[in-house]
Design an enzyme around this catalytic site. Structure first.
Site, PDB file in Angstrom:
ATOM      1  N   ASP A 101     -64.620   9.002 -44.547  1.00  0.00           N
ATOM      2  CA  ASP A 101     -65.354   9.639 -43.311  1.00  0.00           C
ATOM      3  C   ASP A 101     -66.749  10.096 -43.512  1.00  0.00           C
ATOM      4  O   ASP A 101     -67.388  10.259 -42.727  1.00  0.00           O
ATOM      5  CB  ASP A 101     -64.502  10.809 -42.942  1.00  0.00           C
ATOM      6  CG  ASP A 101     -65.156  11.281 -41.414  1.00  0.00           C
ATOM      7  OD1 ASP A 101     -65.190  10.182 -40.310  1.00  0.00           O
ATOM      8  OD2 ASP A 101     -65.490  12.310 -41.191  1.00  0.00           O
ATOM      9  N   GLU A 104     -75.613   9.450 -46.292  1.00  0.00           N
ATOM     10  CA  GLU A 104     -75.202   8.841 -45.077  1.00  0.00           C
ATOM     11  C   GLU A 104     -75.943   9.410 -43.755  1.00  0.00           C
ATOM     12  O   GLU A 104     -76.007   8.727 -42.726  1.00  0.00           O
ATOM     13  CB  GLU A 104     -73.640   9.407 -44.417  1.00  0.00           C
ATOM     14  CG  GLU A 104     -73.460  11.030 -44.417  1.00  0.00           C
ATOM     15  CD  GLU A 104     -72.302  11.670 -44.034  1.00  0.00           C
ATOM     16  OE1 GLU A 104     -72.050  12.408 -42.816  1.00  0.00           O
ATOM     17  OE2 GLU A 104     -71.292  11.282 -44.845  1.00  0.00           O
ATOM     18  N   ARG A 160     -67.115  15.666 -48.154  1.00  0.00           N
ATOM     19  CA  ARG A 160     -68.621  15.532 -48.245  1.00  0.00           C
ATOM     20  C   ARG A 160     -68.813  14.171 -49.312  1.00  0.00           C
ATOM     21  O   ARG A 160     -67.995  13.946 -50.133  1.00  0.00           O
ATOM     22  CB  ARG A 160     -69.375  16.874 -48.965  1.00  0.00           C
ATOM     23  CG  ARG A 160     -69.621  17.983 -48.195  1.00  0.00           C
ATOM     24  CD  ARG A 160     -70.347  17.696 -47.076  1.00  0.00           C
ATOM     25  NE  ARG A 160     -70.591  18.838 -46.070  1.00  0.00           N
ATOM     26  CZ  ARG A 160     -69.932  19.203 -44.947  1.00  0.00           C
ATOM     27  NH1 ARG A 160     -68.996  18.321 -44.564  1.00  0.00           N
ATOM     28  NH2 ARG A 160     -70.185  20.004 -44.420  1.00  0.00           N
ATOM     29  N   HIS A 192     -68.535   9.600 -40.216  1.00  0.00           N
ATOM     30  CA  HIS A 192     -68.208  11.141 -40.150  1.00  0.00           C
ATOM     31  C   HIS A 192     -68.039  11.718 -38.946  1.00  0.00           C
ATOM     32  O   HIS A 192     -68.584  12.602 -38.560  1.00  0.00           O
ATOM     33  CB  HIS A 192     -69.931  11.846 -40.710  1.00  0.00           C
ATOM     34  CG  HIS A 192     -69.355  13.225 -41.242  1.00  0.00           C
ATOM     35  ND1 HIS A 192     -70.425  13.445 -42.543  1.00  0.00           N
ATOM     36  CD2 HIS A 192     -68.527  14.108 -41.069  1.00  0.00           C
ATOM     37  CE1 HIS A 192     -69.896  14.749 -42.788  1.00  0.00           C
ATOM     38  NE2 HIS A 192     -68.892  15.166 -42.066  1.00  0.00           N
TER      39      HIS A 192
END
Length: 332
Positions: free
Chosen positions: A260, A265, A236, A297
């Site tokens: 990632d 985001e 996260r 992500h």
């Protein structure tokens, strides 16, 4: 029984059709999100299935679901912070998620990003593209993974999969977790949080986001890490203080980062064609660094994961409609 599915992506369609053919249950779909304008699709349904890209904040949505007879909101993802639980309580709606769909998918992305950084691929590419420099200077030499220590913060389904892969590659794996699981000891050694920060050459985060874990990696933690260490975050974004991360990278407190996920985001990850003004400055700064690798992500994005997220979510909706209790209920 009838289920309405929102946010359906083309790659999910075959898996939905496969499930329908097997279970003989009606499923109606839309690629649109669940909003006050689209909630009518759920009329006559026992449940809805979502993959929300942002908060579902309108009370009218929850009210209408209740009026239509919907009993459950099934999330085809792990996170459930997009749901307003005051409204689900008010309108008697259960919420489920898919907490485990393919730990291996995220684990493989973690290892991929770590090896990309360790072998300095981004820096080599930058030197070749920008300077036409194809040499092998001393500061570009890499170590091999079996000589290094990988430190994990969080050892659940994903963290343990990461540990198994790195252990199989010959790395020493140390880990911190609030819970001890002897099952994982063949491929990792438990230790404390500070020891992971100080001793690991690669530090990878695999812990949930709670108020207690928000910005758990910040200025103080970067100072504890080796200057040669790499941070990987496929968990996260809010686990890391992004401003502190940028400063640590710019000052050389750490060697690089694989990301990632980033705080905030949802305003741009998974979107296409947004303007430059809509992209945060912290992303722009990080993306220009050759010792940083960012993916949107996408660690979960494998065929296995998508199939499991769709079909496991739908399976739970059927069980709930039939009066069964499932472990994936997150609000009751």
């Amino acid at each position: 029984m009838k289920i309405a599915m929102y946010n359906v992506a083309p790659i999910e369609v075959d898996h939905i059709n496969e499930w329908v053919a097997k279970n003989h249950i009606e499923v109606v779909t839309t690629d649109k999100p669940l909003t006050a304008e689209t909630v009518s699709l759920a009329e006559g349904c026992t449940s809805v299935s979502l993959k929300p890209l942002g908060p579902i904040a309108e009370e009218e949505v929850y009210k209408k679901l209740h009026e239509y007879g919907v009993k459950c909101i099934g999330l085809r993802i792990v996170g459930f912070n997009t749901i307003n639980f005051d409204y689900t309580k008010k309108y008697d709606l259960l919420v489920t998620n898919v907490p485990v769909y393919s730990p291996r998918a995220i684990a493989e992305m973690t290892v991929t990003q770590a090896m990309y950084l360790l072998r300095k691929i981004g820096i080599f590419k930058y030197r070749m593209d920008h300077d036409h420099d194809f040499t092998w200077p001393a500061d570009m030499i890499s170590n091999e993974i079996y000589n290094l220590t990988v430190g994990l913060i969080g050892v659940g389904h994903i963290g343990s999969a990461v540990a198994q892969i790195f252990s199989a590659m010959g790395a020493k794996v140390i880990a911190y977790d609030v819970a001890y699981n002897p099952e994982f000891e063949p491929f990792l050694t438990y230790t404390d949080f500070d020891t992971v920060l100080k001793e690991a050459d690669i530090i990878s985060l695999h812990t949930p986001l709670f108020p207690s874990t928000e910005k758990m990696i910040g200025e103080a933690q970067f100072k504890e890490m080796k200057n040669s260490a790499y941070l990987i975050n496929c968990a996260r974004g809010e686990l890391v203080d992004t401003e502190a991360l940028i400063k640590a990278l710019q000052s050389g407190e750490i060697a690089g980062a694989g990301l990632d996920t980033l705080a905030g985001e949802s305003s741009y990850f998974s979107h296409k064609g947004i303007s430059d003004d809509e992209i945060p400055e912290d992303f722009k700064t990080l993306s220009k660094m050759p010792n940083v690798v960012i993916t949107p992500h996408a660690a979960f994005y494998t065929t296995t994961s998508i199939r499991n997220m769709v079909q496991m979510c739908l399976d739970d909706q059927v069980k709930i409609a039939n009066g069964q209790r499932v472990r994936t209920i997150v609000n009751g």
